[in-house]
Design a protein around this motif. Sequence first.
Motif, short mmCIF file in Angstrom:
data_model
loop_
_atom_site.label_atom_id
_atom_site.label_comp_id
_atom_site.label_asym_id
_atom_site.label_seq_id
_atom_site.Cartn_x
_atom_site.Cartn_y
_atom_site.Cartn_z
N MET A 224 0.83 -1.21 0.00
CA MET A 224 0.00 0.00 0.00
C MET A 224 0.86 1.26 0.00
SD MET A 224 -2.82 -1.33 2.78
CE MET A 224 -3.71 0.23 2.92
N MET A 225 1.93 1.27 0.79
CA MET A 225 2.78 2.46 0.87
C MET A 225 3.48 2.73 -0.46
SD MET A 225 4.35 1.89 4.71
CE MET A 225 5.38 3.36 4.71
N ALA A 226 3.98 1.65 -1.10
CA ALA A 226 4.67 1.83 -2.38
C ALA A 226 3.69 2.31 -3.46
CB ALA A 226 5.32 0.52 -2.80
N ALA A 227 2.50 1.71 -3.48
CA ALA A 227 1.49 2.09 -4.48
C ALA A 227 1.05 3.54 -4.29
CB ALA A 227 0.30 1.15 -4.40
N ASN A 228 0.88 3.94 -3.04
CA ASN A 228 0.48 5.33 -2.76
C ASN A 228 1.52 6.31 -3.26
OD1 ASN A 228 0.96 7.65 -0.48
ND2 ASN A 228 -1.20 7.44 -0.98
N LEU A 229 2.80 5.99 -3.07
CA LEU A 229 3.87 6.90 -3.50
C LEU A 229 3.88 7.06 -5.01
CD1 LEU A 229 6.35 8.61 -2.91
CD2 LEU A 229 7.74 6.51 -2.94
N VAL A 230 3.76 5.96 -5.74
CA VAL A 230 3.74 6.03 -7.21
C VAL A 230 2.51 6.80 -7.69
CG1 VAL A 230 3.60 4.68 -9.34
CG2 VAL A 230 5.06 3.90 -7.46
N GLY A 231 1.37 6.53 -7.06
CA GLY A 231 0.15 7.24 -7.43
C GLY A 231 0.25 8.74 -7.18
N LEU A 232 0.88 9.10 -6.07
CA LEU A 232 1.05 10.52 -5.75
C LEU A 232 1.92 11.22 -6.78
CD1 LEU A 232 0.72 12.97 -3.94
CD2 LEU A 232 2.54 12.08 -2.48
N LEU A 233 3.00 10.56 -7.20
CA LEU A 233 3.87 11.15 -8.22
C LEU A 233 3.11 11.34 -9.54
CD1 LEU A 233 7.18 9.16 -7.54
CD2 LEU A 233 6.68 11.55 -6.95
N ALA A 234 2.27 10.37 -9.88
CA ALA A 234 1.47 10.49 -11.10
C ALA A 234 0.48 11.64 -10.99
CB ALA A 234 0.75 9.17 -11.39
N ALA A 235 -0.17 11.78 -9.84
CA ALA A 235 -1.12 12.87 -9.64
C ALA A 235 -0.43 14.23 -9.73
CB ALA A 235 -1.83 12.72 -8.30
N LEU A 236 0.76 14.33 -9.16
CA LEU A 236 1.51 15.57 -9.25
C LEU A 236 1.87 15.90 -10.70
CD1 LEU A 236 3.88 15.21 -6.15
CD2 LEU A 236 2.12 16.96 -6.48
N SER A 237 2.20 14.86 -11.48
CA SER A 237 2.52 15.10 -12.88
C SER A 237 1.28 15.59 -13.63
CB SER A 237 3.06 13.83 -13.54
OG SER A 237 2.05 12.84 -13.67
N ALA A 238 0.11 15.12 -13.24
CA ALA A 238 -1.13 15.60 -13.87
C ALA A 238 -1.34 17.08 -13.56
CB ALA A 238 -2.32 14.78 -13.37
N VAL A 239 -1.00 17.51 -12.35
CA VAL A 239 -1.11 18.92 -11.99
C VAL A 239 -0.18 19.77 -12.85
CG1 VAL A 239 -0.70 20.61 -10.16
CG2 VAL A 239 -1.82 18.44 -9.62
N VAL A 240 1.06 19.31 -13.00
CA VAL A 240 2.05 20.06 -13.78
C VAL A 240 1.61 20.18 -15.25
CG1 VAL A 240 4.43 20.06 -14.63
CG2 VAL A 240 3.96 19.46 -12.25
N LEU A 241 1.14 19.06 -15.81
CA LEU A 241 0.70 19.08 -17.20
C LEU A 241 -0.51 19.98 -17.40
CD1 LEU A 241 1.13 15.28 -18.07
CD2 LEU A 241 2.51 17.18 -18.90
N ALA A 242 -1.41 19.97 -16.41
CA ALA A 242 -2.59 20.83 -16.51
C ALA A 242 -2.22 22.30 -16.40
CB ALA A 242 -3.60 20.45 -15.42
N LEU A 243 -1.30 22.62 -15.50
CA LEU A 243 -0.86 24.01 -15.37
C LEU A 243 -0.23 24.52 -16.65
CD1 LEU A 243 0.67 24.03 -11.76
CD2 LEU A 243 -1.28 25.38 -12.55
N GLY A 244 0.55 23.66 -17.31
CA GLY A 244 1.21 24.05 -18.55
C GLY A 244 0.37 23.84 -19.79
N GLU A 245 -0.85 23.32 -19.59
CA GLU A 245 -1.74 23.02 -20.73
C GLU A 245 -1.00 22.17 -21.76
OE1 GLU A 245 -3.40 26.61 -22.23
OE2 GLU A 245 -4.53 27.06 -20.39
#
Length: 416
Positions: A293-314
Amino acid sequence: MSAEPETRSESAAATGWQYVRLVLLLGCLTALPPLSIDLYLPALPQVRDDLQATDSMTQLTFTGMLIGMGLGQLIVGPLSDAVGRRRPLLFGLLAHASASLLCAVAPNIEVLAALRLLQGLSASAVSVVIMATIRDRFQGTAMARIISRNMLVVAMAPILAPSLGSQLLRFTDWRGIFATLLVIGLVLALGAFLFLDESLPRERRRSSRPRAVASSYLEILRDRTFISLAMIGGLTAAAVFSYIGASSFVFQDGFGLSEQEFGLVFGINAILFLAGAQLNPVLISRFPLIRVMMAANLVGLLAALSAVVLALGEIGGPAGAAVPMGVVLFTIGMVLPNTPALALHRHGVNAGLAAAVLGCLQSGTGGLVAPLVGAIGVKTALPLSLVMTTALVLAGALLRLTSRDTSVYEIGGRKS
């Protein structure tokens, strides 16, 4: 707190075809609540226009069901511990079918939202009884495995439902989708009546007196590790529910996808969720559940952060939102099966009540968080990405606190 002695082993509960039939039937039943949500998703913009509602009010028809599911489980849980699993399940299925019929003739958005709350209350019986039934028959890694296998069937709902809903909208309107749910509910009620045996014998049933129920609730609420695990499940589910509730607006209104194209995107990401759930049994045979669970949460969090960056930069258009969100769903598929396995392992005697608390926090958290996306805005992927990221950050913090309890390492790994 140690787990209660196991009352039935996995092999004793079912073997061969009986085991396969049990998994399939439980999966089909568990699929009803998400199917009630996902079949309806492509019709959200149509409901908004037909009933002349705002985006936020339309989303209430989604979140109302989640809140109803959360509240209803607190009632059905202790009831199923007292009278058994079959009767609450059958009543809930028939009530769900009735609510679907009423939704199909709702005159305005306020009435539809109220009826969806009723539909959620009835669906709560399905959610809590199925989870309690699994705990009656399995525990530990066996329970985590069957929940993961159960999700093989459950995940077919988000894979097929949006596409099916999109196709239904070619021949009918959103009211016809609720008529379809009416038929599905009746078919599942018949299947449960014919093929699902009672899993809680009379000698293991609990008192339904208010004082006894309150005492049982107090015992569970005092278990800090259980509450932490329940909140982890709730926050992780909130990331999923926010995606489910906002994705049709983001991809159809924001990126201009058609109903059919949205159904394809939603289905692909649902397959990724399914893949994570099916990888989970392999991982927990090698590592403790909490580590997975801890490993999966970390990978998921990194992916979510990348979605934020991509959305900010359109950047990346619809793919820039769909791909990282698909990775998030993949990792969540490895968290959600393990959360109830760890939590219910600690409370087998009050399985129905414990499952109710889990389900309430999961549905309630999702129901409260999902509208935040609509309140912030659903025309771009940024609000959705921010909400998913925040939910995973909080879940990760709780996971690290929970990992300090050495008892959570007892389940999973080569020695389990």
